[in-house]
Design a protein around this motif. Structure first.
Motif, PDB file in Angstrom:
ATOM      1  N   THR A  42       0.831  -1.198   0.000  1.00  0.00           N
ATOM      2  CA  THR A  42       0.000   0.000   0.000  1.00  0.00           C
ATOM      3  C   THR A  42       0.868   1.251   0.000  1.00  0.00           C
ATOM      4  N   VAL A  43       0.525   2.171  -0.898  1.00  0.00           N
ATOM      5  CA  VAL A  43       1.294   3.410  -1.098  1.00  0.00           C
ATOM      6  C   VAL A  43       0.313   4.569  -1.146  1.00  0.00           C
ATOM      7  N   SER A  44       0.674   5.673  -0.506  1.00  0.00           N
ATOM      8  CA  SER A  44      -0.157   6.883  -0.545  1.00  0.00           C
ATOM      9  C   SER A  44       0.659   8.039  -1.122  1.00  0.00           C
ATOM     10  N   ARG A  45       0.008   8.800  -2.025  1.00  0.00           N
ATOM     11  CA  ARG A  45       0.656   9.956  -2.636  1.00  0.00           C
ATOM     12  C   ARG A  45      -0.369  11.076  -2.764  1.00  0.00           C
ATOM     13  N   TRP A  46       0.128  12.258  -3.143  1.00  0.00           N
ATOM     14  CA  TRP A  46      -0.752  13.404  -3.317  1.00  0.00           C
ATOM     15  C   TRP A  46      -1.742  13.170  -4.461  1.00  0.00           C
ATOM     16  N   PHE A  47      -2.928  13.739  -4.303  1.00  0.00           N
ATOM     17  CA  PHE A  47      -3.983  13.607  -5.313  1.00  0.00           C
ATOM     18  C   PHE A  47      -4.557  14.985  -5.610  1.00  0.00           C
ATOM     19  N   ASN A  48      -4.811  15.246  -6.886  1.00  0.00           N
ATOM     20  CA  ASN A  48      -5.451  16.482  -7.312  1.00  0.00           C
ATOM     21  C   ASN A  48      -6.718  16.126  -8.072  1.00  0.00           C
ATOM     22  N   PRO A  49      -7.875  16.584  -7.614  1.00  0.00           N
ATOM     23  CA  PRO A  49      -9.128  16.226  -8.286  1.00  0.00           C
ATOM     24  C   PRO A  49      -9.193  16.685  -9.741  1.00  0.00           C
ATOM     25  N   ASP A  50      -8.401  17.715 -10.085  1.00  0.00           N
ATOM     26  CA  ASP A  50      -8.497  18.281 -11.431  1.00  0.00           C
ATOM     27  C   ASP A  50      -7.646  17.540 -12.467  1.00  0.00           C
ATOM     28  N   ASP A  51      -6.649  16.796 -12.033  1.00  0.00           N
ATOM     29  CA  ASP A  51      -5.853  16.012 -12.967  1.00  0.00           C
ATOM     30  C   ASP A  51      -5.178  14.878 -12.202  1.00  0.00           C
ATOM     31  N   VAL A  52      -4.471  14.013 -12.919  1.00  0.00           N
ATOM     32  CA  VAL A  52      -3.963  12.781 -12.312  1.00  0.00           C
ATOM     33  C   VAL A  52      -2.603  12.977 -11.636  1.00  0.00           C
ATOM     34  N   LYS A  53      -1.680  13.647 -12.273  1.00  0.00           N
ATOM     35  CA  LYS A  53      -0.370  13.959 -11.709  1.00  0.00           C
ATOM     36  C   LYS A  53       0.268  12.773 -10.988  1.00  0.00           C
ATOM     37  N   GLU A  54       0.653  12.979  -9.684  1.00  0.00           N
ATOM     38  CA  GLU A  54       1.362  11.934  -8.958  1.00  0.00           C
ATOM     39  C   GLU A  54       0.544  10.659  -8.853  1.00  0.00           C
ATOM     40  N   THR A  55      -0.768  10.810  -8.675  1.00  0.00           N
ATOM     41  CA  THR A  55      -1.616   9.624  -8.560  1.00  0.00           C
ATOM     42  C   THR A  55      -1.567   8.803  -9.842  1.00  0.00           C
ATOM     43  N   GLY A  56      -1.618   9.482 -10.979  1.00  0.00           N
ATOM     44  CA  GLY A  56      -1.557   8.776 -12.247  1.00  0.00           C
ATOM     45  C   GLY A  56      -0.242   8.046 -12.424  1.00  0.00           C
ATOM     46  N   ARG A  57       0.839   8.670 -12.035  1.00  0.00           N
ATOM     47  CA  ARG A  57       2.139   8.008 -12.181  1.00  0.00           C
ATOM     48  C   ARG A  57       2.251   6.840 -11.213  1.00  0.00           C
ATOM     49  N   MET A  58       1.667   6.987 -10.015  1.00  0.00           N
ATOM     50  CA  MET A  58       1.678   5.890  -9.050  1.00  0.00           C
ATOM     51  C   MET A  58       0.887   4.697  -9.593  1.00  0.00           C
ATOM     52  N   ILE A  59      -0.251   4.957 -10.210  1.00  0.00           N
ATOM     53  CA  ILE A  59      -1.059   3.875 -10.776  1.00  0.00           C
ATOM     54  C   ILE A  59      -0.324   3.224 -11.948  1.00  0.00           C
ATOM     55  N   GLY A  60       0.323   4.037 -12.775  1.00  0.00           N
ATOM     56  CA  GLY A  60       1.096   3.479 -13.875  1.00  0.00           C
ATOM     57  C   GLY A  60       2.248   2.621 -13.382  1.00  0.00           C
ATOM     58  N   LEU A  61       2.914   3.066 -12.332  1.00  0.00           N
ATOM     59  CA  LEU A  61       4.020   2.294 -11.761  1.00  0.00           C
ATOM     60  C   LEU A  61       3.512   0.989 -11.163  1.00  0.00           C
ATOM     61  N   ALA A  62       2.360   1.033 -10.501  1.00  0.00           N
ATOM     62  CA  ALA A  62       1.779  -0.185  -9.933  1.00  0.00           C
ATOM     63  C   ALA A  62       1.420  -1.174 -11.037  1.00  0.00           C
ATOM     64  N   THR A  63       0.842  -0.676 -12.123  1.00  0.00           N
ATOM     65  CA  THR A  63       0.491  -1.545 -13.256  1.00  0.00           C
ATOM     66  C   THR A  63       1.744  -2.175 -13.852  1.00  0.00           C
ATOM     67  N   ALA A  64       2.787  -1.363 -14.027  1.00  0.00           N
ATOM     68  CA  ALA A  64       4.042  -1.879 -14.583  1.00  0.00           C
ATOM     69  C   ALA A  64       4.664  -2.930 -13.670  1.00  0.00           C
ATOM     70  N   ALA A  65       4.578  -2.720 -12.355  1.00  0.00           N
ATOM     71  CA  ALA A  65       5.142  -3.686 -11.412  1.00  0.00           C
ATOM     72  C   ALA A  65       4.428  -5.032 -11.509  1.00  0.00           C
ATOM     73  N   LEU A  66       3.116  -5.003 -11.682  1.00  0.00           N
ATOM     74  CA  LEU A  66       2.354  -6.244 -11.836  1.00  0.00           C
ATOM     75  C   LEU A  66       2.686  -6.929 -13.153  1.00  0.00           C
ATOM     76  N   LEU A  67       2.771  -6.148 -14.236  1.00  0.00           N
ATOM     77  CA  LEU A  67       3.137  -6.726 -15.527  1.00  0.00           C
ATOM     78  C   LEU A  67       4.538  -7.327 -15.467  1.00  0.00           C
TER      79      LEU A  67
END
Length: 826
Positions: free
Chosen positions: A444-469
Motif C-alpha cells: 500500500t502506497v499513498s501519494r498526493w492527489f489532485n481532483p483536477d488532474d492525475v499527476k502523482e496519482t496517475g504516475r503511481m497507478i502506472g508504476l503499480a500496473t508496470a510492477a504487476l506486468l
C-alpha cells in the motif's frame, strides 16, 4: 637540510602539508555545500555545487595567468599562505551570505539577481583555493608529480571524510572546521618559507595573521556546535525560520532534523476522514526534514485510546483487510505507521528507516523516546538501512508492506531534479518490495492527489500496473484498488487478485469514512488515460498510453528515476503560453515548472559567468596563435570537458539510487574519480599515447568501457543491491576507478600535443576545458531528466569517440611544427 630546496629555501614537508590541507578543505567544502543547499534551497542543486567548484577553481587559475607578473618565485610561500588564509576566511563568509539570501523560484528579474549573488558567494572560496593550487602546481620548485600526488591525496581523503564530519557536526560547523583546515594550510605554507635562501616576503600590514583567524574560527565553531546562537540560515525554502531554544536540532550526512516540543492540537493526518470529530485533540510533535518535508510524532501512552484517531487516516485503509498479521513499514519517521499497525492488531511489525536520527529519537533520546513510546510495541524490529537494499536482501515475507507519503529526501515538485531522486519510486524498487509479500500480501502506497488532474496519482497507478506486468500478471486490474480523499490517494496492490470479501471490506471502510473509490477491479477510473494504462498488457504499451498526456506519466525506472517530475522540458513553452493566457498551475506541477525555469536560469548565469571570467580574460592567449591550432585544440579540450562531466553526472545519478543517498554517491564517486584520474594523469608521463595508434587504442578503450557501463551498470546494481553498504561501495569503486584512470590521460596528453606546437595558447585551452565542464554539468542533468541517465553516458562516450579524429589533427600540426623547427635549424 635535505628537505629544504637549495635555491628557494622552501621546506618541502611543510609545503606539501599545505597542499594536502587546502585540497582536503576544498573537497569537504564542495560536498558539504550540497547538504547546505538541500536545506536552504532545493535538492537538485547538488550538480550546481559541482559546477560552481569547477568554475571557481578555473577562475583562480585564470587569475594566476592574467596577473602572472605579480607572482614572483621568491614570494611563493608568502603568496600561498596569503591566499590559503583568504580561503579560510571566505568559506564561513560564503556561508553567511548564502544564509542571508532568498534563493526564490519565482519567475521574475529579482530571481536572476538572487541566483547571481548565490553564485558569486559560492564561487569566492574556490577562486582563492584555485590560486593556491595553480601556484603550487606551476611555480613550486618540487617535482610536479609529487605536488600533484599530494593534491590528489588531500582531495580524495576530503571526499572520504565528509560523511564522518557530518555525522559528528552540523553542516555550518563542518564548514567552519573546513575554514580552519585552510587556515592550517596557511600556517604550513608560512612555515615552509623558513629556509635560509628564502627572501623576506612582502609584508601585508592590512592582512590578518593565521593564528588570530584560527582563534576566531575556533570560537565561532564552539558557539555553533554547542549553542543555537551561531551561524544559522534565516530563510529555509523561501520561508523565514523561527528557531526557539527549546527545540531539538541535529544534522547528519542525510538531513537536518528539527523536532518541536509537543502540543495538544487537532490530529495531523495525511488523509483525514471528514467524519473525524471536530473537537478531537491529541498530543503531537512535528519533525521537520531540511525545512520542507515533515512527519508527525504522536504520543502513545500504552493504551489503544491514545492512538484511536489513526483509524480516521485513509493511508491505513489496507489494515482493514483480514489476515494482516505481519507488516513492514518503509520510513519510520515519527512512528505513526508503526502505531497504526499495532492499533489494527498486527502482531509482528518491522520498521526500515534510512535516517538514524529518527531511530535515535525513538530509542535513545531521554524525552522523545518516552513520548513516542514505540519501543513498548510488542514484536517490533527497527532497521537503519536503505529500504530498497533491505527488502532486496531479506528472506522475510510480509502480509502488508506500507509506504505512506515517503519521499526519501523530501523530493517535492521543486526538488524533483535531485541527483539523488527517490529510488523508492522506480520499477526496480517496487519489484524488491513486492517480492517480500506473501502470496496474498498487499503493498500500500499513498501519494498526493489532485481532483483536477492525475499527476502523482496517475504516475503511481502506472508504476503499480508496470510492477504487476513485470511480475508476469497479464491483467493488472483485478490486483488494484485506489481510494481518494481531497488531496491524498491510497493505492492497495494485491499480489493475488482481490477476492469478493476483500473488495467488500475495502469499499465498506471507504464509505464509512467518507472517502471515494478512484478505481477497483469492478470499477474503472473515470479518466480515460488511467483506464488505458491499467488495461495495458505490457510496459511498452503502458508507456505509449502514458506519453499521450501533457504530463509525463511514463513508468520511472532506475535509468530515469524522476518520479516527482512530471513536466517535460519540451512542454514548458506550452505551459508558459497557457499561463500568459490566464491559466493556472499549482502544487507539485508548479514546483516542476519553477524548478525547470531555475535550471534554465542557472544555465544562463553559467554561460555569462564563463564568458566574463574565463573566455574573455584568456582571449589574449589565443590571439597570436594559428587558426588551425586554436580550432583543433578548442575542440579537443571542449570535448574532454563535456565528456568528463557527462560521465561524472551520470555516475552520480546511478550511484545515488544504488548506494541509497546522494552524500555516499558524491563521496564515493568523487573520491574514486579524483584518485583514479590523477593516477591516469601521472601514468600518462610514462605511457605516451600522443601518437595516432596510441590515441586510437586509448579512445576505443574509453568508449567501449563507457558503452559497457551504459549497458550493464543497471544489471550489476540490480544483482548486488541486496549486499551490505560496504560491499556496494567496493563495487562502486571497482566500476569507477578503471574509468577514472583512463580519463586521466586526456588532459595531459592534450597539453603535451598543443605544447609541442605552441605554448602560448595553453592557458586558453585550460580555460576552455573548465568552461565547457561548468556548462556540461547543467546540460547533463537536463539530458538525464529528458531522456535517461544511459543517454547521458552515451553522450559522454560520443565525446571521447570524437576526440580520436580531433587528436589526429593536433598530431599532424605537431608534426608540421617539428618539421618547421628542423628546417629552421638546418
Amino acid at each position: 637540510m635535505a628537505s629544504i630546496h637549495s635555491q628557494t629555501g622552501i621546506r618541502k614537508p611543510a609545503f606539501l602539508a599545505g597542499v594536502f590541507l587546502i585540497c582536503f578543505s576544498v573537497l569537504v567544502f564542495q560536498i558539504v555545500q550540497t547538504r547546505i543547499l538541500s536545506v536552504i534551497s532545493w535538492y537538485y542543486l547538488a550538480f550546481f555545487a559541482i559546477s560552481v567548484a569547477m568554475l571557481g577553481m578555473t577562475i583562480g587559475a585564470v587569475w594566476v595567468y592574467v596577473r602572472r607578473e605579480r607572482f614572483h618565485p621568491n614570494r611563493l610561500a608568502s603568496d600561498l599562505s596569503f591566499y590559503a588564509l583568504a580561503t579560510a576566511i571566505s568559506i564561513p563568509g560564503s556561508m553567511m551570505v548564502q544564509f542571508s539570501l532568498i534563493t526564490t523560484l519565482a519567475l521574475n528579474a529579482t530571481t536572476l539577481v538572487s541566483w547571481c549573488l548565490l553564485l558569486a558567494a559560492m564561487t569566492v572560496p574556490y577562486v582563492f583555493a584555485g590560486i593556491v593550487v595553480s601556484l603550487a602546481l606551476t611555480r613550486s620548485p618540487f617535482p610536479v608529480n609529487q605536488v600533484y600526488g599530494v593534491d590528489l591525496l588531500g582531495a580524495a581523503l576530503g571526499c572520504a571524510a565528509v560523511v564522518l564530519l557530518l555525522n559528528v557536526l552540523d553542516g555550518p560547523t563542518t564548514l567552519i572546521v573546513t575554514g580552519l583546515t585552510s587556515a592550517l594550510a596557511a600556517i604550513c605554507f608560512g612555515v615552509s618559507a623558513g629556509g635560509e635562501k628564502q627572501p623576506q616576503p612582502v609584508v601585508r600590514t592590512w592582512w590578518p595573521r593565521p593564528l588570530p583567524v584560527i582563534a576566531v574560527l575556533l570560537a565561532l565553531g564552539l558557539v555553533n556546535a554547542l549553542t543555537p546562537l551561531g551561524l544559522r540560515p534565516i530563510l529555509v525554502k523561501e520561508n523565514l525560520e523561527r528557531f526557539s531554544l527549546n527545540v531539538f536540532e541535529q544534522w547528519n550526512s542525510y538531513s537536518r532534523i528539527i523536532a518541536t516540543r509537543p502540543s495538544t492540537a487537532f490530529p495531523f493526518l495525511w488523509g483525514p476522514s471528514p467524519k473525524m470529530p471536530a473537537d478531537l485533540r491529541v498530543q503531537q510533535a512535528s519533525l521537520n526534514i531540511d525545512g520542507s518535508a515533515g512527519t508527525m510524532m504522536h504520543h502513545y501512552d500504552g493504551t489503544p485510546e491514545s492512538i484511536e484517531f489513526l483509524r480516521y487516516d485513509m493511508v491505513n485503509l489496507a489494515y482493514n483487510l483480514p489476515g494482516i498479521r505481519k507488516a513492514a513499514i518503509i520510513g519510520v519517521g515519527g512512528g505513526r505507521d508503526l502505531l497504526s499497525a499495532h492499533l489494527y492488531g498486527v502482531a509482528d511489525i518491522t520498521g526500515v528507516e534510512l535516517n538514524p536520527i529518527f531511530i535515535s529519537l525513538h530509542t535513545k533520546h531521554p524525552y522523545y523516546k518516552a513520548y513516542s513510546n514505540i519501543t513498548a510495541l510488542p514484536n517490533l524490529k527497527l532497521h537503519v538501512d536503505d529500504a530498497r537494499s533491505w527488502f532486496a536482501s531479506t528472506d522475510e515475507k510480509f502480509d502488508l508492506v506500507q509506504m505512506s507519503m515517503i519521499d526519501t529526501w523530501a523530493a517535492t515538485g521543486a526538488g524533483s531534479f535531485s541527483l539523488s531522486e527517490n529510488g523508492l519510486y522506480t520499477l526496480e524498487g517496487w519489484r524488491a518490495f513486492i517480492n517480500t509479500l506473501n502470496d496474498n500480501g498487499v503493498f500500500t502506497v499513498s501519494r498526493w492527489f489532485n481532483p483536477d488532474d492525475v499527476k502523482e496519482t496517475g504516475r503511481m497507478i502506472g508504476l503499480a500496473t508496470a510492477a504487476l506486468l513485470d511480475m508476469g500478471v497479464s491483467d493488472a486490474r483485478p490486483h488494484l484498488f485506489v481510494a481518494r480523499a481531497d488531496h491524498i490517494a491510497t493505492l492497495v496492490l494485491s499480489k493475488s487478485p482481490f477476492t469478493t470479501e476483500q473488495l467488500l471490506v475495502l469499499k465498506n471502510e471507504v464509505q464509512r469514512l467518507g472517502f471515494n473509490v478512484l478505481l477497483a477491479p469492478d470499477q474503472p477510473p473515470e479518466a480515460a488515460i488511467l483506464s488505458g494504462m491499467i488495461s495495458s498488457t505490457n510496459i511498452g504499451a503502458l508507456n505509449e498510453v502514458a506519453s499521450s498526456a501533457l504530463l509525463d506519466l511514463t513508468v520511472p525506472t532506475d535509468n530515469r528515476p524522476f518520479f516527482f517530475n512530471q513536466l517535460r522540458f519540451t512542454n514548458i513553452p506550452e505551459v508558459m503560453m497557457d499561463l500568459a493566457a490566464g491559466g493556472t498551475v499549482a502544487g507539485g506541477f508548479k514546483g516542476n515548472l519553477l524548478a525547470s525555469a531555475t535550471l534554465l536560469i542557472i544555465l544562463f548565469i553559467s554561460i555569462i559567468a564563463v564568458i566574463c571570467t574565463i573566455i574573455l580574460p584568456l582571449c589574449s592567449a589565443a590571439n597570436n596563435s594559428s587558426g588551425p591550432l586554436i580550432a583543433a585544440g578548442s575542440a579537443y579540450f571542449s570535448l574532454i570537458g563535456m565528456g568528463f562531466m557527462f560521465a561524472e553526472i551520470s555516475l552520480l545519478q546511478y550511484f545515488s539510487v544504488y548506494l541509497g543517498h546522494p552524500i555516499y554517491s558524491l563521496s564515493v564517486c568523487l573520491f574514486s574519480l579524483i584518485l583514479a584520474t590523477g593516477l591516469g594523469s601521472l601514468a600518462s608521463g610514462r605511457l605516451n599515447i600522443a601518437t595516432p595508434r596510441g590515441m586510437v587504442i586509448w579512445g576505443l578503450l574509453v568508449v567501449v568501457y563507457l558503452l559497457c557501463l551504459q549497458q550493464w551498470l543497471t544489471d550489476i546494481f540490480h544483482a548486488t543491491t541486496a549486499r551490505e553498504l560496504p560491499v556496494r561501495i567496493f563495487i562502486s569503486l571497482a566500476v569507477v576507478v578503471p574509468l577514472g584512470f583512463l580519463l586521466g590521460f586526456a588532459f595531459p596528453t592534450g597539453m603535451k600535443l598543443v605544447g609541442a606546437i605552441d605554448k602560448e595558447p595553453m592557458p586558453w585551452f585550460w580555460g576552455i576545458n573548465g568552461a565547457t565542464g561548468v556548462l556540461a554539468s547543467v546540460l547533463a542533468v537536463m539530458l538525464s531528466i529528458s531522456m535517461g541517465i544511459n543517454v547521458t553516458m552515451l553522450v559522454a562516450s560520443a565525446c571521447y569517440a570524437a576526440l580520436i579524429p580531433i587528436s589526429f589533427s593536433l598530431i599532424r600540426l605537431r608534426t608540421g611544427a617539428g618539421r618547421t623547427i628542423m628546417t629552421a635549424d638546418s
